[in-house]
Design a protein around this motif. Structure first.
Motif: not given
Length: 253
Positions: A209-215, A217-228
């Motif tokens: 859904a657009v809004g909070f969950w969109d932001y 999931q983006m933070l979780v994805r990019l944070g996990a990618a950065l950590l990897l």
């Protein structure tokens, strides 16, 4: 690093500032001399940051591999002296010229894939697809990139530990290890597993859904990618530093 949210936030903030600076620098108008000079200063500053990260990581990884340490703290990355930094800077500049030369050679080979396919078709009297030739070129290029990157990083660990003379003496052995031995397999593992997973996470776009969950999931994805990527980088440097140690020192540790 995983247990320290402050370090993760600091790292994410530095990456964000770095990306913002790159975006601003790459889109500088050519008509403004002042902005071009500022962009040049920014580019030189980024070069010094990259060299500092390389020198700190290589130095701390070599020390951890030599002492068989079970943990690396953030203070271990602050022990780079001026001589080690200058050595890393010289190697980084030389490595940049090598990378540019390889890019030029690879662009030439890609342009001649059709000619190579035509030559093979004429000699073998069988149809050879230029797509197949291009895939062969891609495999060769990927292998060369893995070899060159592994060799430069392994050479850097030896250089920072023992100096130019010892690094030159071990260059042939280090190159052989990076071509087909354990160092090559480690480089392949680090790039494919950590780099591949990080790339998949960064480019994955789940439908939410657009809004909070969109932001979120983006933070979780990019944070996990950065950590990897950080974990993969440390794994890569520690493994190459371990393989670059002399046999006597590696056995005793």
């Amino acid at each position: 690093m995983v247990r320290s949210p402050a370090l993760l936030l600091t790292l994410a903030g530095l990456v964000a500032l770095w990306g913002f600076g790159a975006y601003q620098w790459l889109w500088l108008p050519e008509s403004s001399l002042v902005l071009l000079l500022l962009g040049l200063v920014w580019g030189l500053a980024q070069l010094l940051v990259v060299v500092g990260i390389l020198a700190a990581t290589a130095t701390s990884a070599t020390a951890a591999a030599a002492t068989n340490a079970h943990r690396m703290g953030w203070r271990d990355f602050l022990g780079v002296d001026r001589r080690q930094f200058s050595r890393c800077l010289i190697l980084a500049v030389a490595g940049s010229f090598l990378v540019l030369a390889l890019l030029q050679v690879f662009s030439w080979s890609d342009d001649y894939a059709l000619e190579v396919a035509s030559f093979l078709t004429f000699r073998s009297e069988r149809a050879v697809s230029p797509i197949a030739v291009g895939k062969v070129f891609w495999v060769i290029q990927a292998w060369l990139w893995l070899v060159v990157s592994g060799f430069l990083l392994s050479f850097l660990t030896v250089l920072l530990r023992a100096g130019w003379r010892e690094a030159g003496r071990q260059a042939a052995r280090v190159l052989a290890n990076c071509c087909w031995r354990a160092s090559f397999l480690t480089t392949l593992l680090a790039v494919v597993v950590f780099g591949g997973l990080g790339y998949l996470l960064a480019t994955w776009h789940p439908k939410v859904a657009v809004g909070f969950w969109d932001y979120a999931q983006m933070l979780v994805r990019l944070g996990a990618a950065l950590l990897l990527l950080v974990v993969g980088w440390l794994f890569w440097m520690l493994s190459l530093a371990r393989f670059s140690l002399p046999s006597s020192e590696g056995t005793s540790s």
